[in-house]
Structures are given as C-alpha cells and as structure tokens.
Design an enzyme around this catalytic site. Structure first.
Site: not given
Length: 592
Positions: A129, A354
């Site tokens: 990632h 989030k």
C-alpha cells in the site's frame, strides 16, 4: 468525550449493555441479538486520548465460536525453554522470526493451522500500500511507510515476485479534482512521494482500458504488488535456514501468568517455558493477550471476499506507454462510489484517515490474473471464510463498470479472508503494559502485508533489549538473509529447461499444464525446509491448481506424488488439514 457520555451512549444502544473503566480501558459487557450492535458499541467506546483501548465482552445471543483445532496431541514441546516464543505463523510472526535469527537465540514459532499464512496473510490481494488514507499519527502510517520502502530489497533477498508500478484512484466528475488535490497535499505532509492527478489522456497511457466515464485519476507511484502467501512462506523458510524452529498444528490453549510475568505456555504438544512471548496471533491476538494478562484491545473480525479471473483478462488493468518508466506494467485500480454524496464522504474519510477499507478494486496480480475485491463485512465468526453468492455478485456488479468486457465466465475462483480489526482501527504494536515478558503485534489488518517487515524490526529490537537484561545476546555470524528458490520451469528459457531436464528428468514431467509445474518442482517443495505434504501446501508454494481448471487435471497426480514421497496411502493425503479428506475408500473394486 467523558466516560459518563460513553456509558450513556452504550446503555442507550441496547438494553442490558454496560460500560466500565478498568485498568485504563473501556470495558463493555452484555448480550445482543444483532452483531452490528456489538460492533457499534465498540466503536462508540473509542477514546484514544483518554484510554488504552476498548475491551468488548459483548456477546451475540445464540452464537458459539467454532475454532478449527489440531488433531495432534503429543508431548514433543513439553519442557521446551526457548528464548522467544512467537505465537502465530502469519506474515508478522514469520517476519519477526526471520528478523530475530540475526541473533544467537533459541526461537520457536507455533502456528495452530497446518501451514503458515493460513489466515489473512494468505487471503488478501497482495497490495503493497501507498498509505494515503491513514492518519499521520497512526501506527498504520508509521509502519506502512517504512515497510513500503523495504519491499524492493526484501523481494530480492527472498526471491519473491514484487512489482512497484503504482496505484490509481479513478475520478468520475470534474469536482472530484478538488478532494484529489487535497489528498495530494496530504500526501506531501505524510511524506508519500510522487502523488499526482492525471487527466484522462495521461491516464490512458498507463491504463488504456479505462471506461468512457472516467475523466482522470490520482496516480500514486509507490504502490506495489506481491504474492502474500509466497512471501510469508519464504520468510518462514529463511528463518528456518537461519536457525529458527517452526511447529505447525500447534495451538496455544492456556498461559500461566503470575505477578505480571508469563511463566509457561500450554499447547496441544506440551507445556513451553519461554523467556519472552511475541503475540502475533492474528484474529485470536486479543485472546492470547487476555491469557497473558496484557489485554487492552479487542479483535472484531471483518471478512472480505476476493474474486480471481482467468489470466486472459489480466490485460484490463495494464499500462502500455512505452516512454513511461511504468510502461507495460500492471498496477492497482480503485474505483470510488458513483453516488456523489457517498463519493464525497469517501474522500473526506480518506483525508481524515477513517476509511476501514481501501475500496473494492481491480488488481493485476504478479502472476497475471486479475483480482477483484475485497468487500468489508463485520462478522462475529473469527473463522468465517465462506464465500457468498450475493457478495460475489455485488462486487462484480461494481467492477464490471470499470473492467469493460469482463464476464462471469472469466471468473475461475473466489476466496475470503478475515481481517483482525481493532475498534481503534489501528495496529497494536508495543511492549507489554501489564506483563513484562510479552510483545504485542496485534490488530494487523490492512496494510499489514506492507507493514510486516518494519513491525518485525521493532519487535526484534524490543525482544533483544529485554533478553539482554539477563544475558549477553550475540549476533548470528552465519545469518544469511538470502533465500534461493529451486528452479521454476515456467520462468526458464528453452536452453535452461533442456539443461535442467537432462540433469533431472523429473523436471520434464509436467503435472500442472495451466501453470506449467513439473514433478521435479513438486518434489523440491516436499524436500524444502518447511514441508507441508498436502494439496494446498503444494498449491501455495508452486501454484498447481490455480489455473483455469482449478486442479481438475493435476490434483490426482499431485496426490499420488505426495503419497509416494511420504510413503503413505493415497487415502492418507489431505487437501489442507487433517480433517480435509480427499479419498475415503476404494470404489468399484479399485485400489488406493
């Protein structure tokens, strides 16, 4: 938020739920009829500034956790006194074992399953990632950034495929350029290099098959792809080569802790007396921490399904600009929700770190298939790895809009993994708080694959620091970080193939036609440092059975090779675990 406010919210959520403050944590108790209420209660209880974490004891009415347990019961480990006991054979545990072999230590890793990487480490898309959607203050960001930088060298050392050709997030409307520019600004603050917005014309040079409704996208060049289970196996084998011991089918059932110190660890193979314990137990990490008297977190399982396509449609996510340094190389695509409101929320959550998922995406694997997924579904079952028709259909419905021309006939397999999420949505990588001789490496969900090498560095350092308090720890003069793979016929040219076959004719007997796997390679895997003589053990090391026919032709032949090599009956060979029987008995008068 005050504790009184948290408690009121929890008690209002469902009758009978309670919240209390215990040892610096919020502890929840009660029973619910809907698992989503238990998850919601855990989320409401999070206050990272005031509390160590959330311990959620809320149960689902009528649900009992079933756990696959080893059938082996022996005393092989009875009385063992390793310097370090690592619980869990996922990528974090195997990376820690490998890292610790740089020192002259007695290292023992125990894994309850029949192989390493049988949990989330073996059931994910293999994405290395970028980390743009994490909070800068989070452990996820810290370890993701360090781990990402380690992969190029790590893959060379372990001889594992790795491609760093970027990730792209597609944009559908002009106004989406605004949050993309905000994300680009965030990337600068987070130290993520090269993030840029590309117009449709520029993006087409990387991805010529994007649909007409895409106007451009955010390109992030440090994104990469690897093979997660192959990497974990490579780490485990290299750890063994450097002196570590790995025991499969070995489950921790109890821990004796006294006055904040672990005295012994009970397994199905005997009681162990380690000097130090590393908790890398994945979806069961909170239970291990509870046994050890060091729990400050809760794992709430989050399942995700991925879809695998035939290699013939892998081109759908492939760049082709000749003058680009990323030319003719695959990278990941992520499509955000088409609904404008949901899309805006997605971006804002990304900005704030989030998002609980990176979004369903298309990934061109290092082996040429296209992977589609995963979704994210909360579940009370820590071992819910089933695939469901409606979820697969939902994933495909979204991605067919991006992968134009994709049909159901292109799908060859599905798989589901369970993520070890905490309510704080962050890793728990730390020294013991209440127990002195434990190190926690828990909550390692995405980007755990990326972060694992960096986590292992810190865990190893803390372990050596602790053990150095009572003895002198010396470097392992024979440590070798490099792992040499046996030959792979599919990677060799004709000259090299002919020479290898002349030396050993077994390499000329092709067992798996889809993936071009020879009998010689299968025998190499059965003679490796970490021999797992099952169909899945061979499949995860070499890929026979991962092609279009999904083992329809090669599985009987591999079963026979395993039986002959292990000198057992065909009926003794298993697909995965001891309970996964392939052949029960003879039929029509035949012989096993």
């Amino acid at each position: 938020m005050s504790f009184q406010s948290i408690r009121r919210q929890i008690e209002t959520l469902s009758p009978g739920l309670t919240a209390s403050e215990e040892r610096g944590c919020i502890v929840l108790r009660g029973e619910v009829d809907d698992w989503q209420l238990a998850v919601r209660a855990g989320e409401l209880a999070v206050d990272k500034k005031r509390y160590l974490g959330v311990i959620n004891h809320i149960t689902l009415k009528g649900f009992t956790q079933h756990r696959e347990k080893p059938t082996i019961q022996d005393t092989e480990l009875a009385g063992a006194t390793p310097d370090v006991l690592i619980i869990g054979g996922g990528i974090t545990g195997c990376a820690a074992a490998r890292e610790l072999t740089q020192y002259n230590l007695d290292i023992l890793l125990v894994e309850s399953k029949s192989d390493v990487a049988c949990g989330a480490s073996g059931a994910n898309g293999g994405v290395v990632h970028v980390g743009i959607n994490f909070s800068k203050k989070s452990q996820k960001h810290h370890y993701n950034q360090r781990g990402n930088r380690m992969y190029a060298n790590l893959s060379k050392q372990l001889n594992v495929p790795f491609e760093q050709k970027g990730q792209t997030m597609l944009c559908l409307k002009s106004w989406e350029k605004i949050p993309v520019w905000l994300l680009k600004h965030k990337s600068i603050k987070m130290g993520i290099p090269g993030v840029q917005y590309l117009s449709r014309e520029a993006l087409l040079k990387h991805e010529p098959h994007i649909p007409d409704f895409v106007i451009g996208g955010m390109y992030m060049p440090i994104g990469g792809i690897t093979n997660p289970y192959e990497l974990t196996i490579a780490m485990a084998e290299n750890a063994i080569q450097n002196g570590a011991n790995i025991m499969l089918n070995t489950m921790v059932t109890d821990i004796t802790e006294k006055d904040g110190h672990i005295e012994s660890v009970l397994t199905n193979r005997g009681r162990i007396f380690p000097k130090l314990v590393i908790n890398a137990a994945g979806i069961y990490a909170d239970e291990i921490a509870e046994m050890a008297g060091d729990r400050t977190f809760t794992i709430h399982p989050r399942r995700g399904t991925d879809i695998i396509t035939d290699k013939k449609v892998g081109y759908m996510v492939e760049s082709s600009m000749g003058i680009s340094p990323f030319a003719i190389m695959p990278h990941q695509l992520t499509v955000v929700p088409k609904n404008p409101v949901k899309r805006f929320r997605y971006y804002m959550k990304s900005l704030l770190g989030k998002n609980h998922t990176k979004g369903v995406g298309l990934i061109h694997s290092v082996h040429g298939n296209m992977l589609i997924g995963p979704n994210a579904v909360e579940t009370p079952d820590r071992e819910d790895t089933a695939t469901y028709r409606e979820e697969v259909a939902s994933i495909l419905e979204v991605q067919k809009q991006v992968a134009v021309g994709l049909s159901n006939a292109d799908i060859i397999a599905y798989f589901t993994g369970v993520r070890a999420a905490t309510y704080e949505e962050d890793f728990v990588v730390r020294k013991g708080i209440f127990t002195d001789n434990i190190i926690e490496a828990a909550g390692i969900q995405s980007p755990g694959l990326t972060a694992a090498p960096a986590i292992a560095e810190d865990v190893a350092k803390w372990a050596v620091d602790y053990l150095s308090q009572s003895t002198v720890i010396e470097r392992n003069a024979h440590y070798n970080p490099n792992r040499q793979n046996p030959p792979k016929m599919s990677n060799l040219d004709d000259t090299a193939r002919h020479a290898l076959i002349k030396e050993n004719p077994d390499y000329g007997i092709i067992i798996c036609r889809c993936e071009e796997i020879s009998k010689g390679e299968i025998l190499d895997a059965l003679n490796s440092e970490l021999c797992v003589p099952t169909l899945d053990g061979i499949k995860r090391r070499l890929r026979p059975g991962m092609g279009r026919c999904q083992g329809g032709f090669c599985a009987p032949l591999i079963t026979q090779i395993i039986a002959q090599h292990q000198n057992v009956s065909l009926s003794d060979v298993r697909k995965r675990s001891q309970d996964a029987v392939i052949l029960y008995h003879t039929t029509k008068g035949g012989r096993l």
